[in-house]
Design an enzyme around this catalytic site. Structure first.
Site, mmCIF file in Angstrom:
data_model
loop_
_atom_site.group_PDB
_atom_site.id
_atom_site.type_symbol
_atom_site.label_atom_id
_atom_site.label_comp_id
_atom_site.label_asym_id
_atom_site.label_seq_id
_atom_site.Cartn_x
_atom_site.Cartn_y
_atom_site.Cartn_z
ATOM 1 C CG HIS A 11 -2.009 -1.073 1.079
ATOM 2 N ND1 HIS A 11 -1.911 -2.304 1.688
ATOM 3 C CD2 HIS A 11 -3.184 -1.088 0.389
ATOM 4 C CE1 HIS A 11 -2.984 -3.018 1.380
ATOM 5 N NE2 HIS A 11 -3.769 -2.318 0.595
ATOM 6 N NE ARG B 160 7.359 1.574 -8.066
ATOM 7 C CZ ARG B 160 7.887 2.096 -9.165
ATOM 8 N NH1 ARG B 160 7.313 1.882 -10.333
ATOM 9 N NH2 ARG B 160 8.979 2.820 -9.119
ATOM 10 C CG HIS C 244 -7.196 4.432 -2.807
ATOM 11 N ND1 HIS C 244 -6.201 4.589 -3.742
ATOM 12 C CD2 HIS C 244 -7.152 3.131 -2.436
ATOM 13 C CE1 HIS C 244 -5.598 3.443 -3.942
ATOM 14 N NE2 HIS C 244 -6.143 2.537 -3.159
ATOM 15 C CG ASP C 245 -4.791 2.358 -0.026
ATOM 16 O OD1 ASP C 245 -5.662 2.221 0.851
ATOM 17 O OD2 ASP C 245 -4.633 1.560 -0.965
ATOM 18 C CG ASP D 147 -8.301 -0.184 -4.058
ATOM 19 O OD1 ASP D 147 -7.057 -0.108 -4.132
ATOM 20 O OD2 ASP D 147 -8.899 -0.301 -2.969
HETATM 21 ZN ZN LIG Z 1 -5.708 0.544 -2.448
#
Ligand SMILES: [Zn+2]
Length: 465
Positions: A191, A194, A231-232, A366
């Site tokens: 996570h 990249r 998102h992460d 994702d």
């Molecule tokens: Zn993700």
């Protein structure tokens, strides 16, 4: 309701069963499903042997029973494999929670400055048309590019979707924003920055492949690209199952000494993490990624939304929150079901329809590694396992229980990928392809090929055994 828990070993593996407090000891003995399944299998084998001895052949009905038991066992195994995604939160996952996940090492300052210098140096360079076109397809290979170059490619995506001109984003602010996003991804196996690049690049491809610019306004496209990018943010490499604590001690639990012993033991190894506390156990990681996103956007020098009207800003903020929270895989079935019910009457001008579609597109992006060429996707699978193994190794060192799907001694790569593709990827990708048939060749076929690849590998490894 207060419950009793009985723990037991099946083939050396810890299993447990939960009972109502008024459940008698005799009832408890008859209810252990894995044990019952094993007994049934054993009885079937015994029966089969006797029938062969006496009749010389196995009747069809016995075959059918064996197939049913085998298929049920497979289903149980699949659920276990997929629980790592948070799709099914078993108590075993919850038992993993403990308060302080080791924090990832911050990136070295020197390395950060080098990336920033190289990014700014290259940001005015013109990329060839070939690269630009390649960037619009799921075939793009991130492994060929350095991190500073990936930042340049992200800048290109914002440019080529006309966000700078249409939404009044200043180039310097975009540089600062992209670099600050980069800086807040941790140096962990999966996570990381990249991964966020790949997810954003898949979204970028989907926008072009589906001609989404003619169907959604630029503001929604900005939500899609920015939510995949962020998102992460600040993911520590420990999933939601790790963050969320076990339920509190069961008041009124009977005086069974085994239960009491196990509950006390759980209490020792489980506690709320800071994130679970802050977000009341509701998608703690995804809420954290959202908070990080708006933390970056709160800095004037990084705020790519600063020239939007108040109404536009509110629209983008609501969209980012909705899309980032949708990446919690525990909500996978709920969101997929919403989309399925809309499909026959899907309307791009309907606000509710559009919002569900956007969540689906972020989710597809994702978990889209298997839609990429094998040379790109396989290293990602290995990195994901590496992240799991890091967690389970730490747990082993601390004498904590280890989830089988994270244990390097128990994970079987082909079969876990087969379950993931069959039960998660194919249903999701198929639904999106129904709305955009043009995606079949770009994302659905490659995933079907990946399933074939892992099935062959599975067969070959089993034959070898
Ligand atoms: Zn993700």
């Amino acid at each position: 309701m207060a419950t009793k828990i009985i723990h037991f070993l099946v083939h050396g593996r810890r299993e447990h069963a939960e009972f109502r407090p008024d459940c008698s000891a005799a009832d408890m003995r008859g209810l252990g499903m894995p044990l019952e399944l094993d007994n049934m299998e054993h009885r079937l084998h015994h029966l089969e042997r006797r029938v062969i001895e006496e009749v010389g052949d196995v009747p069809e009905v016995l075959h059918e029973l064996q197939i049913q038991v085998e298929s049920f066992k497979k289903k149980l195994e699949s659920l276990e494999h997929m629980s790592w995604l948070g799709l099914f939160r078993t108590d075993r996952d919850l038992h993993l929670a403990h308060p302080k996940p080791p924090t990832p090492q911050p990136r070295a300052r020197e390395g950060l400055q080098k990336v920033r210098r190289r990014f700014l140096h290259m940001s005015s360079l013109q990329l060839t048309e070939d690269i630009k076109e390649h960037l619009k397809t799921p075939l793009f290979d991130n492994w060929q590019w350095e991190e500073s170059e990936l930042l340049v490619l992200l800048q290109l995506m914002f440019n080529d979707l006309d966000f700078l001109a249409l939404l009044y984003i200043e180039p310097d602010v975009l540089h600062n924003f992209l670099f600050d996003v980069y800086r807040h991804y941790n140096d962990i196996p999966f996570h990381n920055f990249r991964h966020c690049f790949c997810v954003t690049q898949m979204m970028y491809s989907l926008i072009w492949l589906t001609d989404l610019r003619t169907k959604l306004p630029p503001l929604d496209l900005l939500v899609l690209l920015t939510s995949t990018l962020c998102h992460d943010l600040d993911h520590t490499g420990y999933n939601n199952a790790y963050q969320v604590p076990t339920p509190p001690l069961y008041p009124g639990t009977g005086p069974c000494p085994i239960t009491v012993f196990l509950l006390v033991k759980h209490q020792q190894i489980n506690a709320m993490t800071d994130l679970a506390l802050r977000y009341n156990n509701q998608s703690p990681l995804e809420n954290h990624h959202c908070t990080m996103t708006f933390g970056i956007l709160s800095k004037p020098e990084c705020n790519i939304l600063k020239n939007l009207s108040h109404q536009q800003y509110r629209h983008v903020r609501a969209g980012l929150i909705r899309c980032i929270l949708a990446t919690d895989m525990a909500r996978h079935n709920e969101i997929l079901h919403q989309f399925r019910t809309l499909h026959p009457v899907f309307d791009f001008t309907n606000k509710e329809h559009k919002e569900v579609l956007m969540k689906i597109m972020v989710k597809v992006s994702d978990i889209s590694n298997e839609a990429r060429p094998l040379a790109v996707s396989e290293p990602w699978m290995d990195r994901l396992l590496q992240e799991f193994f890091n967690q389970s190794d730490t747990e082993k060192l601390k004498g904590l229980p280890v989830a089988p799907f994270m244990d390097r001694d128990q994970v079987f790569k082909p079969s876990s990928q087969i379950s993931f593709i069959q039960f998660v990827l194919l249903p999701l990708f198929t639904e999106l392809t129904k709305l955009f048939p043009c995606l079949e060749q770009h994302i659905l076929k490659p995933v079907q090929q990946a399933l074939e690849y892992y099935s062959n590998m599975d067969r070959a490894m089993k034959q070898k055994e």
